[in-house]
Design an enzyme around this catalytic site. Structure first.
Site, PDB file in Angstrom:
ATOM      1  N   HIS A  66       0.850  -1.189   0.000  1.00  0.00           N
ATOM      2  CA  HIS A  66       0.000   0.000   0.000  1.00  0.00           C
ATOM      3  C   HIS A  66       0.889   1.243   0.000  1.00  0.00           C
ATOM      4  O   HIS A  66       2.060   1.181   0.387  1.00  0.00           O
ATOM      5  CB  HIS A  66      -0.895   0.020   1.234  1.00  0.00           C
ATOM      6  CG  HIS A  66      -1.993  -0.994   1.201  1.00  0.00           C
ATOM      7  ND1 HIS A  66      -3.025  -0.992   2.106  1.00  0.00           N
ATOM      8  CD2 HIS A  66      -2.231  -2.043   0.377  1.00  0.00           C
ATOM      9  CE1 HIS A  66      -3.849  -1.988   1.853  1.00  0.00           C
ATOM     10  NE2 HIS A  66      -3.382  -2.651   0.803  1.00  0.00           N
ATOM     11  N   GLU A  68       1.073   3.788   1.945  1.00  0.00           N
ATOM     12  CA  GLU A  68       1.645   4.120   3.249  1.00  0.00           C
ATOM     13  C   GLU A  68       2.853   3.242   3.559  1.00  0.00           C
ATOM     14  O   GLU A  68       3.877   3.736   4.048  1.00  0.00           O
ATOM     15  CB  GLU A  68       0.597   3.922   4.363  1.00  0.00           C
ATOM     16  CG  GLU A  68      -0.645   4.769   4.213  1.00  0.00           C
ATOM     17  CD  GLU A  68      -1.784   4.053   3.501  1.00  0.00           C
ATOM     18  OE1 GLU A  68      -2.939   4.306   3.883  1.00  0.00           O
ATOM     19  OE2 GLU A  68      -1.528   3.267   2.562  1.00  0.00           O
ATOM     20  N   CYS A  96      -5.910   1.731   6.084  1.00  0.00           N
ATOM     21  CA  CYS A  96      -6.558   0.489   6.509  1.00  0.00           C
ATOM     22  C   CYS A  96      -5.916   0.035   7.813  1.00  0.00           C
ATOM     23  O   CYS A  96      -4.946   0.643   8.292  1.00  0.00           O
ATOM     24  CB  CYS A  96      -6.408  -0.578   5.425  1.00  0.00           C
ATOM     25  SG  CYS A  96      -4.704  -1.186   5.235  1.00  0.00           S
ATOM     26  N   CYS A  99      -2.072  -0.791   7.493  1.00  0.00           N
ATOM     27  CA  CYS A  99      -1.245   0.414   7.423  1.00  0.00           C
ATOM     28  C   CYS A  99      -1.263   1.176   8.746  1.00  0.00           C
ATOM     29  O   CYS A  99      -0.232   1.694   9.178  1.00  0.00           O
ATOM     30  CB  CYS A  99      -1.720   1.300   6.282  1.00  0.00           C
ATOM     31  SG  CYS A  99      -1.426   0.572   4.660  1.00  0.00           S
TER      32      CYS A  99
END
Length: 162
Positions: A66, A68, A96, A99
């Site tokens: 992701h 992040e 999420c 993360c």
């Protein structure tokens, strides 16, 4: 869970807006260059960008890639440290749970996000992971910076894929 519709919108600085605009550019790059879900992240410590990231799950065949996480990985390499105390992460979509926990472990000081994620958001929409009293570190969370731009990019991306 916290109702994001009831939270006051924080006052953002011109610097906050500049960093979020950079994160939106990275989200557009994810979409245009790699056909990834358009999410971008900029990690800042002091006045220095220490990490940039965009979604790369498909490109790298990595469910953890992701935006992040990618920004955290770059910053960790740059700083030779897995902790970034006091850093601010600007991200175009609410983090999420995966993360959010990485941000807690990295000791990030603040997360600023654009659009809420009503399905998996872990910064107040669905879960309160970043501010949970169960953790030994809590992150300041401020959402709603340029949400229209991020939401429109995500909507258009998913509409085109249907």
């Amino acid at each position: 869970m916290t109702d994001p519709m009831q939270l006051p919108v924080p006052a953002f600085s011109p610097e906050d807006e500049n960093y979020m605009r950079r994160a939106l550019q990275l989200a557009a790059h994810a979409r245009d260059a790699e056909n990834e879900v358009p999410v971008g992240a900029v990690l800042v410590q002091g006045d220095e960008i220490i990490g940039l990231g965009w979604n790369r799950n498909i490109t790298l065949n990595d469910p953890s890639a992701h935006a992040e996480i990618m920004a955290l990985r770059v910053a960790g390499e740059k700083l030779s440290n897995y902790r970034m105390p006091g850093a601010t992460l600007y991200v175009t979509l609410e983090p999420c749970a995966m993360c959010a926990m990485a941000l807690v472990h990295a000791r990030i000081g603040r997360v600023v996000y654009a659009a809420t994620d009503p399905k998996t958001g872990a910064a107040g929409s669905v879960f309160d992971t970043l501010i949970s009293e169960r953790h030994n570190h809590r992150v300041v969370v401020e959402g709603g910076l340029l949400p229209e731009e991020s939401s429109a990019m995500l909507r258009e991306f998913f509409r085109a894929r249907r």
